[in-house]
Design a protein around this motif. Structure first.
Motif, PDB file in Angstrom:
ATOM      1  N   LEU A   1       4.136  -1.138 -10.500  1.00  0.00           N
ATOM      2  CA  LEU A   1       2.782  -0.648 -10.218  1.00  0.00           C
ATOM      3  C   LEU A   1       1.763  -1.720 -10.580  1.00  0.00           C
ATOM      4  O   LEU A   1       1.906  -2.394 -11.620  1.00  0.00           O
TER       5      LEU A   1
ATOM      6  N   LEU B   1      -1.237  -0.626  -4.345  1.00  0.00           N
ATOM      7  CA  LEU B   1      -0.710   0.237  -5.402  1.00  0.00           C
ATOM      8  C   LEU B   1       0.474  -0.432  -6.098  1.00  0.00           C
ATOM      9  O   LEU B   1       0.597  -0.371  -7.312  1.00  0.00           O
TER      10      LEU B   1
ATOM     11  N   LYS C   1      -3.489   4.323  -1.052  1.00  0.00           N
ATOM     12  CA  LYS C   1      -4.108   3.414  -2.026  1.00  0.00           C
ATOM     13  C   LYS C   1      -3.685   1.986  -1.705  1.00  0.00           C
ATOM     14  O   LYS C   1      -2.502   1.675  -1.636  1.00  0.00           O
TER      15      LYS C   1
ATOM     16  N   GLU D   1       0.856  -1.185   0.000  1.00  0.00           N
ATOM     17  CA  GLU D   1       0.000   0.000   0.000  1.00  0.00           C
ATOM     18  C   GLU D   1       0.892   1.235   0.000  1.00  0.00           C
ATOM     19  O   GLU D   1       1.954   1.239   0.611  1.00  0.00           O
TER      20      GLU D   1
END
Length: 188
Positions: free
Chosen positions: A183, A161, A158, A154
């Protein structure tokens, strides 16, 4: 004295004739000036009329149609400005990523098979690795490389992520079985 009167009468007659001649000349000059002024005014009005833009001529010839057209344009512009539109935002389809699943590496804004490579990092989100060749880069994987997610990270509020991946095929400078971070949006 009669001679004197006759000379006075003659002088008087000459004065009257001179005054009549002066009046006649003044009248003629006034008429000429008026004629010239009228001709100049007509010429100026014609020149102004010819120099008017087409929209101004149209406004003078058909004012109802002209102003009706302007009102129609204002109404249509008002409809577009105040219609509000749809409050739904367009979103790209979200993929539910899961640990243990196999995905294909794809740059978010690149076409498939475009030859773009993705940097697989040692540390999730290591921004310095994108500036130049760095020891923070595990390898450069071309788009289309298959990988399996081993865990998530995280960041910035988000969830998931970044994804830790394991490369499944030997591609480019990436060895089979090497692990690194990318990502989650790069996994399709």
């Amino acid at each position: 004295m009669s001679e004197y009167k006759s000379t006075e009468d003659e002088i008087e007659s000459i004065k009257e004739n001179a005054e009549k001649a002066v009046d006649a000349i003044e009248d003629a000059v006034e008429e000429a000036v008026d004629a010239v002024e009228d001709a100049v005014e007509d010429a100026v009005e014609d020149a102004v009329e010819k120099a008017k833009p087409p929209l101004m001529k149209f406004k003078d010839e058909n004012p109802k149609v002209f102003f009706g057209g302007i009102a129609a344009i204002v109404i249509v512009a008002g409809i577009f400005l105040f219609s509000g539109g749809d409050s739904k935002k367009l979103q790209a389809p979200q993929i539910a990523h899961a640990v243990g699943q196999t995905y294909t590496l794809q740059a978010a804004n690149a076409l498939p098979d475009s030859g773009i490579t993705l940097k697989i990092l040692k540390i999730p989100g290591q921004m310095a690795a994108f500036d130049s060749e760095s020891e923070d880069v595990v390898c450069n994987a071309p788009t289309g490389t298959r990988a399996t997610i081993t865990s998530f990270q995280e960041a910035f509020g988000k969830k998931n992520l970044f994804a830790q991946i394991e490369i499944l095929d030997e591609v480019g400078d990436c060895r089979k079985g090497v692990k690194g971070w990318t990502l989650t949006t790069n996994l399709k």
